[in-house]
Motif scaffolding. Structure first.
Motif, mmCIF file in Angstrom:
data_model
loop_
_atom_site.group_PDB
_atom_site.id
_atom_site.type_symbol
_atom_site.label_atom_id
_atom_site.label_comp_id
_atom_site.label_asym_id
_atom_site.label_seq_id
_atom_site.Cartn_x
_atom_site.Cartn_y
_atom_site.Cartn_z
ATOM 1 N N LYS A 276 4.057 2.963 -6.406
ATOM 2 C CA LYS A 276 3.640 1.560 -6.252
ATOM 3 C C LYS A 276 3.661 0.826 -7.587
ATOM 4 C CE LYS A 276 -0.367 2.642 -4.573
ATOM 5 N NZ LYS A 276 -0.230 4.109 -4.666
ATOM 6 N N THR B 98 0.834 -1.195 0.000
ATOM 7 C CA THR B 98 0.000 0.000 0.000
ATOM 8 C C THR B 98 0.870 1.246 0.000
ATOM 9 O OG1 THR B 98 -0.123 -0.067 2.432
ATOM 10 C CG2 THR B 98 -1.907 -1.141 1.195
ATOM 11 N N HIS C 32 3.901 -0.754 3.653
ATOM 12 C CA HIS C 32 3.307 0.542 3.302
ATOM 13 C C HIS C 32 4.406 1.466 2.795
ATOM 14 C CE1 HIS C 32 0.345 3.739 3.317
ATOM 15 N NE2 HIS C 32 1.220 4.513 3.937
ATOM 16 N N GLU D 243 -4.432 -1.128 -7.915
ATOM 17 C CA GLU D 243 -5.604 -0.343 -7.479
ATOM 18 C C GLU D 243 -6.616 -1.239 -6.762
ATOM 19 O OE1 GLU D 243 -5.539 2.807 -7.627
ATOM 20 O OE2 GLU D 243 -3.890 3.120 -9.054
ATOM 21 N N GLY E 138 -2.431 -1.271 -3.558
ATOM 22 C CA GLY E 138 -3.473 -0.258 -3.501
ATOM 23 C C GLY E 138 -3.142 0.892 -2.587
ATOM 24 N N GLN E 139 -4.056 1.811 -2.510
ATOM 25 C CA GLN E 139 -3.920 2.997 -1.665
ATOM 26 C C GLN E 139 -4.242 2.627 -0.210
ATOM 27 O OE1 GLN E 139 -6.339 6.059 -3.538
ATOM 28 N NE2 GLN E 139 -5.457 5.576 -5.542
ATOM 29 N N GLU F 87 -6.625 3.068 1.621
ATOM 30 C CA GLU F 87 -7.980 2.584 1.845
ATOM 31 C C GLU F 87 -8.055 1.056 1.816
ATOM 32 O OE1 GLU F 87 -8.184 6.732 0.234
ATOM 33 O OE2 GLU F 87 -7.073 4.901 -0.245
ATOM 34 N N GLN G 250 -7.781 -1.219 -3.902
ATOM 35 C CA GLN G 250 -8.760 -0.594 -2.999
ATOM 36 C C GLN G 250 -10.121 -0.437 -3.678
ATOM 37 O OE1 GLN G 250 -6.270 1.109 -4.379
ATOM 38 N NE2 GLN G 250 -7.270 2.743 -5.534
ATOM 39 N N GLU H 229 0.364 5.960 -0.598
ATOM 40 C CA GLU H 229 -0.435 7.073 -1.090
ATOM 41 C C GLU H 229 -0.324 7.188 -2.605
ATOM 42 O OE1 GLU H 229 -2.642 8.993 -0.030
ATOM 43 O OE2 GLU H 229 -2.567 8.780 2.151
ATOM 44 N N VAL H 230 -1.238 7.969 -3.188
ATOM 45 C CA VAL H 230 -1.228 8.193 -4.635
ATOM 46 C C VAL H 230 0.105 8.795 -5.057
ATOM 47 C CG1 VAL H 230 -2.336 9.447 -6.522
ATOM 48 C CG2 VAL H 230 -3.714 8.544 -4.647
ATOM 49 N N THR I 8 3.203 7.516 -4.965
ATOM 50 C CA THR I 8 4.432 7.191 -4.238
ATOM 51 C C THR I 8 5.309 6.162 -4.962
ATOM 52 O OG1 THR I 8 3.111 5.639 -2.917
ATOM 53 C CG2 THR I 8 3.599 7.783 -1.934
#
Length: 529
Positions: free
Chosen positions: A56, A49, A187, A130, A162-163, A165, A132, A51-52, A54
């Motif tokens: 991934k 996981t 994370h 994605e 995913g993010q 969430e 989440q 944040e948008v 970063t």
């Protein structure tokens, strides 16, 4: 648009997830290690996981390049699917033929494929980006897929990306069975300031740009705007380079970054967080003080007598003058024009310019020397490894040329009526990328070897390429430029970061000469050879 202006081999700050530009920060290394560990253990789930923006998806592309050859992977980038659509997509990704679109027929087809793959020593990984956005129904179906197993091993490894969430979804009570099957999770955090600086410089180096293109203050400003998120860093840097190109600037400054942030992030301007509060306090204090004075009766005020002070008694403020680097001052007042600078360059080659004769490239050619003008970065000049003229513009916009004989321990040895040493960083800070150097061909009179040439020079080129690339030598090699020679030459150029055009021109001949010592030529890095 700005690629040629800054001499980039490719755009350095594209937001596409290109593993070629992958900067492995400490966080990204840990994330990749967790993914590889989870896949190596086999079975169950791995969760990544972040944040948008970063990194991934880029990390996942890097993972795909490092997976063992015996792993087949199904990659799902659009998880907004129903359970049946997800199963059908897995079949499509793995090339599994299926008869119908019922859950049973699809699962049976996947199970038969996984059993056959396991029997052949292969493993299968399902990677969902994605994640989440997955519905609870689809997540439950994914969990059921991990029930496909033999008595000794799980047949399917699942990676969820995913993010944040996604973490919130996994802790829900109805997903506790899935959450318990996660064997590795990580994370991904944004970059620190030091990592942001290294990230920007890394991407500039990959595209053969100058790592000093962004000032230290500009990088600090980029970090404040982006908070270390790689995607935002890319967007800001890309727009800053475009802004520098549009204004004909040679370096990225905080002002350019501020303008870029306004244009891309919708920010009005950068202000310290405490500044609005301080400004409000100052305004409030001023208003109170003004009200106090206004309430006093004007009649109590008496005209003050003017005090006359002799003008000589007043000390006039002296404007602070910024310290000017010694190189910049020398460039303004003492740097030579082109003919004088080229004369110095000829002297580095042991040639003198007769009285009454102008030093130019025509005269150099009479001495068996070739002029090679170019535009690039300092790395390009170092790779050519010949004394060079660097082109500058002084404060009045006049061209000035700096003849550099050698670089030693971070200092440039400049010959211009005598030997002067300047910090190399000061010299390169104002350089616009234009240069000229002299070179002597390792084959007298030859400045290019290309198809469909047939000569002794072609045999010489085969021999030099064979030495440089450790190629097996054929018993009878042709003396004509064939496709095999062109492929070998193109590969050599690619390895040397040259234009891979299959033509042995000036730069290629210089690189070939350098690999065998180039004993007949002076070297820019003579002290480091």
């Amino acid at each position: 648009m700005y690629q040629q202006y800054f001499n980039f081999s490719e755009p350095p700050f594209s937001i596409s997830p290109d593993p070629h530009f992958m900067y492995m920060s400490e966080r990204h290394q840990e994330g990749l290690a967790h993914l590889l560990y989870g896949i190596d253990r086999g079975g169950g789930f791995v969760a990544l996981t972040g944040e948008v923006g970063t990194g991934k998806t880029t990390l996942c592309h890097c993972l795909l390049q490092q997976l063992p050859a015996n792993i087949d992977i199904a990659l799902i980038l659009n998880p907004k699917l129903s359970a049946i659509e997800l199963l059908a997509t897995i079949c499509d990704e793995l090339g599994i033929e299926h008869d119908g679109m019922t859950a049973k027929s699809l699962i049976d087809a996947i199970n038969q494929y996984l059993l056959a793959a396991y029997a052949n020593g292969r493993r299968t990984v399902l990677l969902i980006d994605e994640a989440q956005n997955l519905s609870l129904e689809v997540l439950e179906q994914i969990r059921l897929l991990t029930n496909l197993e033999t008595s000794k091993a799980k047949l399917l490894q699942i990676v969820l990306v995913g993010q944040p969430e996604l973490n919130a979804m996994l802790v829900r009570r109805e997903l506790r069975q899935l959450n318990q099957r996660i064997t590795a999770r990580y994370h991904l955090l944004p970059l620190s300031f030091d990592e942001t600086k290294a990230y920007i410089q890394h991407r500039l180096r990959v595209c053969r740009g100058s790592h000093r293109l962004f000032s230290a203050a500009a990088i600090r400003r980029i970090y404040r705007y982006s908070a270390g998120v790689p995607r935002l860093i890319n967007i800001l840097c890309d727009r800053a380079l475009l802004g520098a190109y549009a204004t004909d600037a040679g370096r990225i400054t905080p002002a350019i970054v501020n303008r870029s942030a306004r244009e891309t992030l919708g920010l009005k301007s950068w202000l310290p967080r405490w500044l609005p509060a301080v400004a409000a306090a100052v305004l409030l204090t001023g208003a109170m003080a003004g009200g106090y004075v206004w309430r006093h009766e004007l009649a109590l005020l008496r005209p003050a007598k003017l005090l006359t002070v002799p003008e000589a008694a007043v000390s006039k403020p002296v404007a602070a003058q910024p310290e000017r680097p010694a190189f910049r001052a020398w460039l303004e007042y003492s740097a030579p024009a082109f003919d004088a600078a080229l004369g110095e360059l000829l002297r580095m080659w042991g040639a003198a310019v007769p009285a009454g004769r102008m030093a130019d490239c025509r005269y150099a050619a009479e001495l068996g020397l070739n002029c090679l003008p170019g535009t690039g970065n300092w790395k390009d000049v170092l790779a050519l490894d010949r004394p060079a003229l660097l082109e500058f513009a002084d404060g009045q916009g006049r061209k000035r040329f700096v003849p550099i004989q050698a670089v030693e321990q971070g200092r440039a040895l400049v010959l211009a009526g005598g030997a002067i040493r300047f910090p190399l960083a000061d010299v390169l800070a104002d350089w616009d990328g234009n240069f000229l150097l002299l070179w002597r061909s390792p084959r007298p009179g030859v400045s290019e070897i290309a198809a469909p040439q047939k000569s002794a020079e072609v045999l010489w080129l085969r021999d030099r390429l064979g030495q440089a690339m450790q190629l097996a030598k054929a018993e009878a090699e042709p003396d004509y430029f064939d496709d095999t020679l062109k492929r070998q030459l193109t590969e050599f150029q690619r390895l040397q970061h040259l234009a891979a055009d299959g033509i042995a021109g000036a730069r290629t001949l210089i690189h070939l000469d350098n690999l065998t010592g180039a004993a007949d030529s002076p070297h820019l890095q003579a002290g480091q050879r």
